[in-house]
Design an enzyme around this catalytic site. Structure first.
Site, PDB file in Angstrom:
ATOM      1  N   ASN A 130       1.968 -22.086  22.987  1.00  0.00           N
ATOM      2  CA  ASN A 130       1.995 -20.998  21.996  1.00  0.00           C
ATOM      3  C   ASN A 130       1.007 -21.236  20.853  1.00  0.00           C
ATOM      4  OD1 ASN A 130       3.187 -22.932  20.422  1.00  0.00           O
ATOM      5  ND2 ASN A 130       5.117 -21.846  20.102  1.00  0.00           N
TER       6      ASN A 130
ATOM      7  N   SER B  44      10.407 -40.228  24.002  1.00  0.00           N
ATOM      8  CA  SER B  44       9.803 -41.048  22.952  1.00  0.00           C
ATOM      9  C   SER B  44      10.613 -42.316  22.745  1.00  0.00           C
ATOM     10  CB  SER B  44       9.815 -40.230  21.658  1.00  0.00           C
ATOM     11  OG  SER B  44       9.547 -41.046  20.557  1.00  0.00           O
TER      12      SER B  44
ATOM     13  N   TYR C 246      14.528 -34.800  14.963  1.00  0.00           N
ATOM     14  CA  TYR C 246      13.518 -34.846  16.038  1.00  0.00           C
ATOM     15  C   TYR C 246      13.951 -35.820  17.128  1.00  0.00           C
ATOM     16  CZ  TYR C 246       9.342 -36.453  18.511  1.00  0.00           C
ATOM     17  OH  TYR C 246       8.462 -36.832  19.505  1.00  0.00           O
TER      18      TYR C 246
ATOM     19  N   LYS D 123      15.181 -35.400  21.419  1.00  0.00           N
ATOM     20  CA  LYS D 123      14.746 -36.150  22.612  1.00  0.00           C
ATOM     21  C   LYS D 123      15.974 -36.711  23.351  1.00  0.00           C
ATOM     22  CE  LYS D 123      10.331 -35.543  22.000  1.00  0.00           C
ATOM     23  NZ  LYS D 123       9.637 -34.561  22.828  1.00  0.00           N
TER      24      LYS D 123
ATOM     25  N   PHE E 252       5.564 -44.984  23.548  1.00  0.00           N
ATOM     26  CA  PHE E 252       5.540 -45.726  22.294  1.00  0.00           C
ATOM     27  C   PHE E 252       4.513 -45.015  21.378  1.00  0.00           C
ATOM     28  CE2 PHE E 252       8.716 -49.075  22.414  1.00  0.00           C
ATOM     29  CZ  PHE E 252       9.310 -48.689  23.596  1.00  0.00           C
ATOM     30  N   ASN E 253       3.553 -45.666  20.753  1.00  0.00           N
ATOM     31  CA  ASN E 253       2.744 -44.921  19.771  1.00  0.00           C
ATOM     32  C   ASN E 253       1.397 -44.506  20.355  1.00  0.00           C
ATOM     33  OD1 ASN E 253       4.883 -46.218  18.264  1.00  0.00           O
ATOM     34  ND2 ASN E 253       3.767 -45.629  16.432  1.00  0.00           N
TER      35      ASN E 253
ATOM     36  N   ASN F 157       0.869 -37.449   9.332  1.00  0.00           N
ATOM     37  CA  ASN F 157       2.071 -38.279   9.154  1.00  0.00           C
ATOM     38  C   ASN F 157       1.851 -39.653   9.754  1.00  0.00           C
ATOM     39  OD1 ASN F 157       3.868 -36.211   8.131  1.00  0.00           O
ATOM     40  ND2 ASN F 157       3.702 -35.308  10.173  1.00  0.00           N
TER      41      ASN F 157
HETATM   42  P1  NAD Z   1       1.050 -31.721  19.850  1.00  0.00           P
HETATM   43  O1  NAD Z   1       1.692 -31.015  18.712  1.00  0.00           O
HETATM   44  O2  NAD Z   1      -0.388 -32.069  19.755  1.00  0.00           O
HETATM   45  O3  NAD Z   1       1.271 -30.880  21.203  1.00  0.00           O
HETATM   46  C1  NAD Z   1       2.403 -30.104  21.424  1.00  0.00           C
HETATM   47  C2  NAD Z   1       1.935 -28.736  21.916  1.00  0.00           C
HETATM   48  O4  NAD Z   1       3.077 -27.936  22.197  1.00  0.00           O
HETATM   49  C3  NAD Z   1       1.086 -27.992  20.888  1.00  0.00           C
HETATM   50  O5  NAD Z   1      -0.110 -27.542  21.488  1.00  0.00           O
HETATM   51  C4  NAD Z   1       1.963 -26.819  20.464  1.00  0.00           C
HETATM   52  O6  NAD Z   1       1.197 -25.668  20.151  1.00  0.00           O
HETATM   53  C5  NAD Z   1       2.844 -26.633  21.696  1.00  0.00           C
HETATM   54  N1  NAD Z   1       4.164 -26.050  21.442  1.00  0.00           N
HETATM   55  C6  NAD Z   1       5.092 -26.419  20.527  1.00  0.00           C
HETATM   56  N2  NAD Z   1       6.171 -25.649  20.611  1.00  0.00           N
HETATM   57  C7  NAD Z   1       5.948 -24.770  21.622  1.00  0.00           C
HETATM   58  C8  NAD Z   1       6.699 -23.713  22.179  1.00  0.00           C
HETATM   59  N3  NAD Z   1       7.893 -23.372  21.694  1.00  0.00           N
HETATM   60  N4  NAD Z   1       6.184 -23.036  23.234  1.00  0.00           N
HETATM   61  C9  NAD Z   1       4.954 -23.343  23.704  1.00  0.00           C
HETATM   62  N5  NAD Z   1       4.183 -24.316  23.202  1.00  0.00           N
HETATM   63  C10 NAD Z   1       4.679 -25.021  22.158  1.00  0.00           C
HETATM   64  O7  NAD Z   1       1.929 -33.022  20.123  1.00  0.00           O
HETATM   65  P2  NAD Z   1       1.624 -34.278  21.073  1.00  0.00           P
HETATM   66  O8  NAD Z   1       1.392 -35.455  20.202  1.00  0.00           O
HETATM   67  O9  NAD Z   1       0.623 -33.917  22.087  1.00  0.00           O
HETATM   68  O10 NAD Z   1       3.055 -34.465  21.727  1.00  0.00           O
HETATM   69  C11 NAD Z   1       3.360 -33.988  23.028  1.00  0.00           C
HETATM   70  C12 NAD Z   1       4.765 -34.389  23.371  1.00  0.00           C
HETATM   71  O11 NAD Z   1       4.904 -35.799  23.302  1.00  0.00           O
HETATM   72  C13 NAD Z   1       5.833 -33.819  22.444  1.00  0.00           C
HETATM   73  O12 NAD Z   1       6.974 -33.516  23.196  1.00  0.00           O
HETATM   74  C14 NAD Z   1       6.120 -34.980  21.509  1.00  0.00           C
HETATM   75  O13 NAD Z   1       7.415 -34.896  20.962  1.00  0.00           O
HETATM   76  C15 NAD Z   1       6.003 -36.145  22.469  1.00  0.00           C
HETATM   77  N6  NAD Z   1       5.721 -37.425  21.798  1.00  0.00           N
HETATM   78  C16 NAD Z   1       4.645 -37.533  20.956  1.00  0.00           C
HETATM   79  C17 NAD Z   1       4.411 -38.744  20.311  1.00  0.00           C
HETATM   80  C18 NAD Z   1       3.241 -38.881  19.363  1.00  0.00           C
HETATM   81  O14 NAD Z   1       3.244 -39.812  18.546  1.00  0.00           O
HETATM   82  N7  NAD Z   1       2.203 -38.032  19.418  1.00  0.00           N
HETATM   83  C19 NAD Z   1       5.248 -39.851  20.541  1.00  0.00           C
HETATM   84  C20 NAD Z   1       6.317 -39.723  21.418  1.00  0.00           C
HETATM   85  C21 NAD Z   1       6.548 -38.484  22.049  1.00  0.00           C
HETATM   86  N1  UFG Z   2       2.351 -46.077   8.212  1.00  0.00           N
HETATM   87  C1  UFG Z   2       1.760 -46.402   7.014  1.00  0.00           C
HETATM   88  N2  UFG Z   2       1.059 -45.444   6.363  1.00  0.00           N
HETATM   89  C2  UFG Z   2       0.915 -44.170   6.857  1.00  0.00           C
HETATM   90  C3  UFG Z   2       1.540 -43.845   8.095  1.00  0.00           C
HETATM   91  C4  UFG Z   2       2.256 -44.827   8.734  1.00  0.00           C
HETATM   92  O1  UFG Z   2       1.858 -47.526   6.542  1.00  0.00           O
HETATM   93  O2  UFG Z   2       0.272 -43.333   6.194  1.00  0.00           O
HETATM   94  C5  UFG Z   2       3.068 -47.133   8.956  1.00  0.00           C
HETATM   95  C6  UFG Z   2       4.523 -46.828   9.229  1.00  0.00           C
HETATM   96  O3  UFG Z   2       5.313 -47.237   8.139  1.00  0.00           O
HETATM   97  C7  UFG Z   2       4.758 -47.626  10.515  1.00  0.00           C
HETATM   98  C8  UFG Z   2       3.406 -47.557  11.244  1.00  0.00           C
HETATM   99  O4  UFG Z   2       2.452 -47.248  10.229  1.00  0.00           O
HETATM  100  O5  UFG Z   2       5.014 -48.970  10.206  1.00  0.00           O
HETATM  101  C9  UFG Z   2       3.354 -46.482  12.329  1.00  0.00           C
HETATM  102  O6  UFG Z   2       3.751 -45.241  11.764  1.00  0.00           O
HETATM  103  P1  UFG Z   2       3.499 -43.853  12.539  1.00  0.00           P
HETATM  104  O7  UFG Z   2       3.975 -42.776  11.623  1.00  0.00           O
HETATM  105  O8  UFG Z   2       2.106 -43.780  13.019  1.00  0.00           O
HETATM  106  O9  UFG Z   2       4.420 -43.983  13.834  1.00  0.00           O
HETATM  107  P2  UFG Z   2       5.984 -44.206  13.983  1.00  0.00           P
HETATM  108  O10 UFG Z   2       6.184 -45.493  14.729  1.00  0.00           O
HETATM  109  O11 UFG Z   2       6.686 -44.054  12.712  1.00  0.00           O
HETATM  110  O12 UFG Z   2       6.421 -42.955  14.885  1.00  0.00           O
HETATM  111  C10 UFG Z   2       5.656 -42.513  16.015  1.00  0.00           C
HETATM  112  C11 UFG Z   2       5.840 -41.002  16.171  1.00  0.00           C
HETATM  113  C12 UFG Z   2       7.260 -40.683  16.534  1.00  0.00           C
HETATM  114  C13 UFG Z   2       7.643 -41.456  17.763  1.00  0.00           C
HETATM  115  C14 UFG Z   2       7.431 -42.933  17.545  1.00  0.00           C
HETATM  116  C15 UFG Z   2       7.732 -43.711  18.799  1.00  0.00           C
HETATM  117  O13 UFG Z   2       5.502 -40.340  14.964  1.00  0.00           O
HETATM  118  O14 UFG Z   2       7.368 -39.308  16.821  1.00  0.00           O
HETATM  119  O15 UFG Z   2       6.081 -43.174  17.170  1.00  0.00           O
HETATM  120  O16 UFG Z   2       7.061 -43.148  19.862  1.00  0.00           O
HETATM  121  F1  UFG Z   2       8.940 -41.226  18.033  1.00  0.00           F
END
Ligand code: NAD
Ligand code: UFG
Length: 336
Positions: A32, A124, A148, A152, A177-178, A197
Site C-alpha cells: 500500500n 522478529s 509491535y 509478532k 535479528f537486526n 529509529n
Molecule cells: P518496511 O516498512 O520497509 O516494509 C514494509 C512494507 O509493508 C512497506 O513497503 C509498507 O508500505 C508495506 N505495508 C505496511 N502495511 C501494509 C498494509 N496494510 N498493506 C500493504 N502493505 C503494507 O519494513 P521492513 O524493514 O522491510 O520490514 C519488513 C517486515 O520485517 C515487517 O513485517 C517487519 O515487522 C519485519 N521485521 C523488520 C525488522 C527490521 O529491523 N527492519 C526486524 C524484524 C522484523
Molecule cells: N541505538 C542507539 N542510538 C540510536 C538508535 C539505537 O544507541 O539512535 C542503540 C540501541 O539502544 C540498541 C542498538 O543501538 O542498543 C540497536 O538499536 P536498533 O533500534 O537499531 O535495534 P533494536 O535492537 O532496538 O530493534 C530492532 C528492530 C526491532 C526488532 C529488533 C529485533 O527495530 O523491530 O531489532 O529484530 F524487533
C-alpha cells in the site's frame, strides 16, 4: 512459480524479491506504499533487468487480495507488510494491532478462500522479549515488551493454529535479528521516513551530514564497552534465508520457526567505528540515557537454520557498513 510478496516495496521485501527472482520464482508485489516509494520498482528493474508486477493494495482489502490470487494463480505468500516502529506502537497500539494482526487475518482469509496454503512470515527477535540466556535459540520463551512485539507473537500463534486446523497448510516464521546493509549495487537500501529509529540508518544519516550527532542510548550496560550489543545481519543474507526456508519446506505441511542471525553481537560503539571506516568520515556521537524498553545484549543461535535449511549468514559487518554507505551516499534523501 508466482509468489505474492506483501510489503514487497519495503526494505526487506524488495531485497527478497530480487533473491526470489534469482532463485527462479516470479514475485508479484502487493504493497500500500504506506512506508515505501513506488520508485523502488525502477531500482528493482535497474538491478535485475526485470519488470516486477506491482499491485498497489492493502492487506486489509480481502476482495482485492482474492482477485490477485486468482489473476496470478498464486500458491504461496511471503508476508512482509507490517508497521514496525516500536515507539510508535506504544503510542498507537490499536493502529498496530489493526494493520498487523487484523491485516494478517484478512490475508489468511483471502488465502483460505482461494486455496492458497503456504506463507512465509516476517517475525522478529523481538518475540524473545528480555533474553533469559544467550545466544537465543528457538526454544527460548516467547513474550514481548511493546505492542509491535505482541503483534509478532500473536501472528505466530495465529499461523500455528491455522496450520493445526488444516493439515495441508504451511507457515514458516522467520525471526530476524537486526537487518542491516543494502544491495551491493548501491541502488536499493533502507530509507526510513523522518528521524530514523534504528542505529545504522541514524549513523548513515549522520555520516552523510543530515544529522549532527548519534545519541548512544546507554553506556552503562553489562557489556564489554557498556553500550548495547546486537546481532546485525546483512539484508542479502536475510533475503537468501527466505529462499532457503521456502525451498526446503515447500513440499511440507505444518508450522516452522527459524532464527535468522549471524550469532555474533556488536556494540553500538563498534558499529560507529565500523561505519566511520567505511565512510571515511568521523562520526560524532554522545552518550545519552538508556532508551526505554532496550535490552543490553541480544544475539542468535542460528544453528537450526544452518542444519535444516543449509543456510548461514555469509556477509560480515564491514559489508553491512560499506554497502549501507554506498547506498546512503548515492541517495542521501532516499528515493524521494
Ligand atoms: P518496511 O516498512 O520497509 O516494509 C514494509 C512494507 O509493508 C512497506 O513497503 C509498507 O508500505 C508495506 N505495508 C505496511 N502495511 C501494509 C498494509 N496494510 N498493506 C500493504 N502493505 C503494507 O519494513 P521492513 O524493514 O522491510 O520490514 C519488513 C517486515 O520485517 C515487517 O513485517 C517487519 O515487522 C519485519 N521485521 C523488520 C525488522 C527490521 O529491523 N527492519 C526486524 C524484524 C522484523
Ligand atoms: N541505538 C542507539 N542510538 C540510536 C538508535 C539505537 O544507541 O539512535 C542503540 C540501541 O539502544 C540498541 C542498538 O543501538 O542498543 C540497536 O538499536 P536498533 O533500534 O537499531 O535495534 P533494536 O535492537 O532496538 O530493534 C530492532 C528492530 C526491532 C526488532 C529488533 C529485533 O527495530 O523491530 O531489532 O529484530 F524487533
Amino acid at each position: 512459480m508466482n509468489v505474492l510478496v506483501t510489503g514487497g516495496m519495503g526494505y526487506i521485501g524488495s531485497h527478497t524479491c530480487l533473491a526470489l527472482l534469482e532463485a527462479g520464482f516470479t514475485p508479484v508485489i502487493y504493497d500500500n506504499l504506506s512506508n515505501s516509494s513506488v520508485k523502488v520498482l525502477e531500482q528493482l528493474k535497474a538491478i535485475s533487468n526485470y519488470d516486477f508486477n506491482f499491485i498497489e493494495g492493502d492487506i486489509a482489502d480481502t476482495a482485492m487480495l482474492e482477485s490477485v490470487f486468482r489473476d496470478y494463480n498464486i500458491p504461496a505468500v511471503f508476508h512482509f507488510a507490517s508497521l514496525k516502529a516500536v515507539g510508535e506502537s506504544t503510542e498507537q497500539p490499536l493502529r498496530y494491532y489493526d494493520n498487523n494482526v487484523s491485516g494478517t487475518l484478512n490475508l489468511l482469509t483471502a488465502m483460505d478462500n482461494c486455496g492458497v496454503k503456504q506463507i512465509v512470515f516476517s517475525s522478529s527477535a523481538t518475540v524473545y522479549g528480555d533474553p533469559q540466556y544467550l545466544p537465543i535459540d528457538e526454544q527460548h520463551p516467547i513474550s514481548a515488551t511493546n505492542p509491535y512485539g505482541w503483534t509478532k507473537v500473536m501472528i505466530e500463534q495465529i499461523l500455528n493454529d491455522w496450520c493445526l486446523a488444516n493439515k495441508n497448510n504451511l507457515a514458516i516464521s522467520l525471526r530476524y535479528f537486526n537487518p542491516a546493509g543494502a544491495h551491493q549495487s548501491g541502488l536499493l537500501g533502507e530509507s526510513p521516513n523522518g528521524i530514523p529509529n534504528n542505529l545504522i540508518p541514524y549513523i548513515a544519516q549522520t555520516a552523510v551530514g543530515k544529522r549532527d550527532c548519534v545519541n548512544v542510548f546507554g553506556n552503562d550496560y553489562n557489556t564489554e564497552d557498556g553500550t548495547g550489543v546486537r546481532d546485525y545481519i546483512h539484508i542479502l543474507d536475510l533475503a537468501a534465508g527466505h529462499v532457503a526456508a521456502f525451498s526446503t519446506h515447500k513440499e511440507d505441511n505444518g508450522s516452522f520457526v527459524y532464527n535468522l542471525g549471524t550469532g555474533k553481537g556488536y556494540s553500538v560503539l563498534e558499529i560507529i567505528n565500523a561505519f566511520s571506516s567505511s565512510a571515511k568520515v568521523k562520526i560524532n556521537y554522545q552518550f545519552a540515557p538508556r532508551r526505554t524498553g532496550d535490552i543490553a545484549s541480544n544475539y542468535a543461535d542460528s544453528s537450526l537454520a544452518e542444519k535444516k535449511l543449509g543456510w548461514q549468514a555469509q556477509l560480515n559487518i564491514k559489508s553491512m557498513t560499506d554497502d549501507t554507505w554506498r547506498w546512503q551516499s548515492k541517495y542521501p534523501n532516499g528515493l524521494e
